[in-house]
Design a protein around this motif. Structure first.
Motif, PDB file in Angstrom:
ATOM      1  N   ILE A  17       0.824  -1.203   0.000  1.00  0.00           N
ATOM      2  CA  ILE A  17       0.000   0.000   0.000  1.00  0.00           C
ATOM      3  C   ILE A  17       0.860   1.255   0.000  1.00  0.00           C
ATOM      4  CG2 ILE A  17      -1.801   1.277   1.238  1.00  0.00           C
ATOM      5  CD1 ILE A  17      -2.767  -1.281  -0.012  1.00  0.00           C
ATOM      6  N   LYS A  18       1.971   1.226   0.710  1.00  0.00           N
ATOM      7  CA  LYS A  18       2.839   2.403   0.794  1.00  0.00           C
ATOM      8  C   LYS A  18       3.340   2.865  -0.566  1.00  0.00           C
ATOM      9  CE  LYS A  18       4.710   1.943   5.500  1.00  0.00           C
ATOM     10  NZ  LYS A  18       5.950   1.687   6.278  1.00  0.00           N
ATOM     11  N   LYS A  19       3.439   1.946  -1.516  1.00  0.00           N
ATOM     12  CA  LYS A  19       3.891   2.313  -2.854  1.00  0.00           C
ATOM     13  C   LYS A  19       2.974   3.338  -3.489  1.00  0.00           C
ATOM     14  CE  LYS A  19       5.179  -0.654  -5.854  1.00  0.00           C
ATOM     15  NZ  LYS A  19       5.206  -1.861  -6.727  1.00  0.00           N
ATOM     16  N   TYR A  20       1.705   3.298  -3.112  1.00  0.00           N
ATOM     17  CA  TYR A  20       0.718   4.143  -3.752  1.00  0.00           C
ATOM     18  C   TYR A  20       0.093   5.172  -2.815  1.00  0.00           C
ATOM     19  CZ  TYR A  20       1.014   0.283  -7.073  1.00  0.00           C
ATOM     20  OH  TYR A  20       1.477  -0.676  -7.939  1.00  0.00           O
ATOM     21  N   ILE A  21       0.084   4.864  -1.525  1.00  0.00           N
ATOM     22  CA  ILE A  21      -0.649   5.692  -0.577  1.00  0.00           C
ATOM     23  C   ILE A  21       0.243   6.066   0.595  1.00  0.00           C
ATOM     24  CG2 ILE A  21      -2.646   5.805   0.971  1.00  0.00           C
ATOM     25  CD1 ILE A  21      -3.923   3.639  -0.818  1.00  0.00           C
ATOM     26  N   LYS A  22       0.353   7.337   0.848  1.00  0.00           N
ATOM     27  CA  LYS A  22       1.119   7.803   1.997  1.00  0.00           C
ATOM     28  C   LYS A  22       0.228   7.925   3.232  1.00  0.00           C
ATOM     29  CE  LYS A  22       3.856  11.782   3.556  1.00  0.00           C
ATOM     30  NZ  LYS A  22       4.359  13.129   3.171  1.00  0.00           N
ATOM     31  N   GLU A  23      -0.987   8.413   3.020  1.00  0.00           N
ATOM     32  CA  GLU A  23      -1.880   8.670   4.150  1.00  0.00           C
ATOM     33  C   GLU A  23      -3.318   8.704   3.665  1.00  0.00           C
ATOM     34  OE1 GLU A  23      -2.724  12.372   7.282  1.00  0.00           O
ATOM     35  OE2 GLU A  23      -0.817  12.242   6.198  1.00  0.00           O
ATOM     36  N   VAL A  24      -4.227   8.149   4.461  1.00  0.00           N
ATOM     37  CA  VAL A  24      -5.659   8.191   4.175  1.00  0.00           C
ATOM     38  C   VAL A  24      -6.357   8.876   5.341  1.00  0.00           C
ATOM     39  CG1 VAL A  24      -7.752   6.863   3.689  1.00  0.00           C
ATOM     40  CG2 VAL A  24      -5.520   6.014   2.910  1.00  0.00           C
ATOM     41  N   ASN A  25      -7.150   9.882   5.051  1.00  0.00           N
ATOM     42  CA  ASN A  25      -7.929  10.569   6.081  1.00  0.00           C
ATOM     43  C   ASN A  25      -9.411  10.350   5.823  1.00  0.00           C
ATOM     44  OD1 ASN A  25      -5.832  13.577   6.281  1.00  0.00           O
ATOM     45  ND2 ASN A  25      -5.416  11.475   6.879  1.00  0.00           N
ATOM     46  N   LEU A  26     -10.140   9.965   6.865  1.00  0.00           N
ATOM     47  CA  LEU A  26     -11.589   9.788   6.772  1.00  0.00           C
ATOM     48  C   LEU A  26     -12.272  10.850   7.612  1.00  0.00           C
ATOM     49  CD1 LEU A  26     -11.841   5.912   7.243  1.00  0.00           C
ATOM     50  CD2 LEU A  26     -11.524   7.194   5.128  1.00  0.00           C
ATOM     51  N   PHE A  27     -13.231  11.544   7.026  1.00  0.00           N
ATOM     52  CA  PHE A  27     -13.935  12.626   7.710  1.00  0.00           C
ATOM     53  C   PHE A  27     -15.380  12.223   7.977  1.00  0.00           C
ATOM     54  CE2 PHE A  27     -10.430  14.508   5.450  1.00  0.00           C
ATOM     55  CZ  PHE A  27      -9.933  15.464   6.335  1.00  0.00           C
ATOM     56  N   PHE A  28     -15.746  12.224   9.243  1.00  0.00           N
ATOM     57  CA  PHE A  28     -17.092  11.871   9.673  1.00  0.00           C
ATOM     58  C   PHE A  28     -17.762  13.124  10.233  1.00  0.00           C
ATOM     59  CE2 PHE A  28     -14.479   8.150   9.950  1.00  0.00           C
ATOM     60  CZ  PHE A  28     -15.278   7.052   9.690  1.00  0.00           C
ATOM     61  N   PRO A  29     -18.868  13.576   9.656  1.00  0.00           N
ATOM     62  CA  PRO A  29     -19.561  14.722  10.232  1.00  0.00           C
ATOM     63  C   PRO A  29     -19.963  14.443  11.674  1.00  0.00           C
ATOM     64  CG  PRO A  29     -20.417  14.233   8.058  1.00  0.00           C
ATOM     65  CD  PRO A  29     -19.528  13.080   8.441  1.00  0.00           C
ATOM     66  N   GLU A  30     -19.997  15.498  12.466  1.00  0.00           N
ATOM     67  CA  GLU A  30     -20.413  15.365  13.860  1.00  0.00           C
ATOM     68  C   GLU A  30     -21.782  14.697  13.920  1.00  0.00           C
ATOM     69  OE1 GLU A  30     -19.862  15.661  17.918  1.00  0.00           O
ATOM     70  OE2 GLU A  30     -18.453  16.224  16.330  1.00  0.00           O
ATOM     71  N   ASN A  31     -21.897  13.693  14.785  1.00  0.00           N
ATOM     72  CA  ASN A  31     -23.144  12.960  14.994  1.00  0.00           C
ATOM     73  C   ASN A  31     -23.536  12.072  13.812  1.00  0.00           C
ATOM     74  OD1 ASN A  31     -23.490  14.174  17.571  1.00  0.00           O
ATOM     75  ND2 ASN A  31     -24.397  15.980  16.586  1.00  0.00           N
ATOM     76  N   GLU A  32     -22.578  11.758  12.928  1.00  0.00           N
ATOM     77  CA  GLU A  32     -22.818  10.797  11.854  1.00  0.00           C
ATOM     78  C   GLU A  32     -21.748   9.720  11.897  1.00  0.00           C
ATOM     79  OE1 GLU A  32     -23.541  12.113   7.895  1.00  0.00           O
ATOM     80  OE2 GLU A  32     -24.625  13.905   8.539  1.00  0.00           O
ATOM     81  N   SER A  33     -22.099   8.524  11.429  1.00  0.00           N
ATOM     82  CA  SER A  33     -21.174   7.400  11.513  1.00  0.00           C
ATOM     83  C   SER A  33     -20.759   6.868  10.154  1.00  0.00           C
ATOM     84  CB  SER A  33     -21.809   6.270  12.340  1.00  0.00           C
ATOM     85  OG  SER A  33     -22.073   6.711  13.655  1.00  0.00           O
ATOM     86  N   THR A  34     -21.091   7.591   9.084  1.00  0.00           N
ATOM     87  CA  THR A  34     -20.624   7.224   7.758  1.00  0.00           C
ATOM     88  C   THR A  34     -19.723   8.326   7.224  1.00  0.00           C
ATOM     89  OG1 THR A  34     -22.597   8.173   6.719  1.00  0.00           O
ATOM     90  CG2 THR A  34     -22.645   5.816   7.223  1.00  0.00           C
ATOM     91  N   VAL A  35     -18.800   7.945   6.394  1.00  0.00           N
ATOM     92  CA  VAL A  35     -17.815   8.876   5.860  1.00  0.00           C
ATOM     93  C   VAL A  35     -18.466   9.828   4.870  1.00  0.00           C
ATOM     94  CG1 VAL A  35     -15.707   9.047   4.492  1.00  0.00           C
ATOM     95  CG2 VAL A  35     -15.968   7.205   6.147  1.00  0.00           C
ATOM     96  N   SER A  36     -18.187  11.113   5.026  1.00  0.00           N
ATOM     97  CA  SER A  36     -18.692  12.084   4.064  1.00  0.00           C
ATOM     98  C   SER A  36     -17.584  12.573   3.140  1.00  0.00           C
ATOM     99  CB  SER A  36     -19.312  13.287   4.781  1.00  0.00           C
ATOM    100  OG  SER A  36     -18.311  14.032   5.455  1.00  0.00           O
TER     101      SER A  36
END
Length: 208
Positions: free
Chosen positions: A157-176
């Motif tokens: 994975i490092k070959k292609y991806i340095k970092e993945v960030n997932l953002f969840f709105p406040e009071n929601e449990s799915t990624v926006s």
């Protein structure tokens, strides 16, 4: 073809200038993970529109594309670009089906690399990404978002991806929003819109 495929596949990401990030406390992390895990276990399907912005340092303007994404548990996924071109990637039955404006091809996804790719994309969509074996994870919060920052451990994975960030709105449990940073520093931004959780989805949606 391969260059375009990998550019799109690994450009599954979002970046917005989130200021004033604060690290979560241990208790906040535990509560957040428990809530997301609990909710994502109940996700059987997900439909959403998206807008993607590909950022490369040598371009003065980000490349904007848009489309639709359809997910059905456990691992059916259709990632479809509709503007400004027609391009879709379907994950199904350990294969990846590609339709590039009518030119169709198939990739065997049984290799370890594609297993990790599929897991990464499905996990990003559903929010079920808290795998400490695959990633080193740190957790932050802002006024509007809870953020999970994932740093891959494996060389594949490092070959292609340095970092993945997932953002969840406040009071929601799915990624926006998802942010994927490539080793070069380039990134792509994707914003999910009009999400429909557990909508009825026919298997024909995964015919490419």
């Amino acid at each position: 073809m391969k260059i375009k495929f990998f550019t799109i596949l690994f450009s599954f990401t979002v970046s917005i200038g989130f200021a004033q990030e604060q690290k979560m406390s241990n208790s906040e992390i535990l509560n957040f993970k428990n809530e997301v895990t609990k909710e994502t276990k109940n996700i059987k399907s997900l439909k959403t529109d998206f807008v993607q912005y590909k950022h490369m340092d040598f371009l003065s303007k980000d490349i904007e594309t848009s489309g639709k994404m359809v997910f059905k548990a456990p691992n059916l996924l259709n990632w479809q670009y509709t503007k400004p071109y027609q391009y879709s990637i379907v994950f199904k039955n350990n294969k990846i089906y590609i339709n590039d404006q009518g030119n169709k091809s198939t990739v065997d996804a049984k290799s370890k690399m594609f297993e990790k790719i599929n897991k990464l994309i499905v996990g990003s969509v559903s929010g079920n990404m808290f795998d400490d074996n695959e990633f080193t994870i740190t957790y932050f919060k802002t006024k509007d978002y809870n953020i999970a920052k994932l740093f891959p451990k494996t060389a594949t994975i490092k070959k292609y991806i340095k970092e993945v960030n997932l953002f969840f709105p406040e009071n929601e449990s799915t990624v926006s929003q998802v942010k994927l940073i490539e080793p070069s520093g380039d990134y792509t931004k994707i914003v999910f819109k009009n999400k429909q959780v557990n909508a009825k989805i026919d298997d024909s949606a995964f015919t490419n």
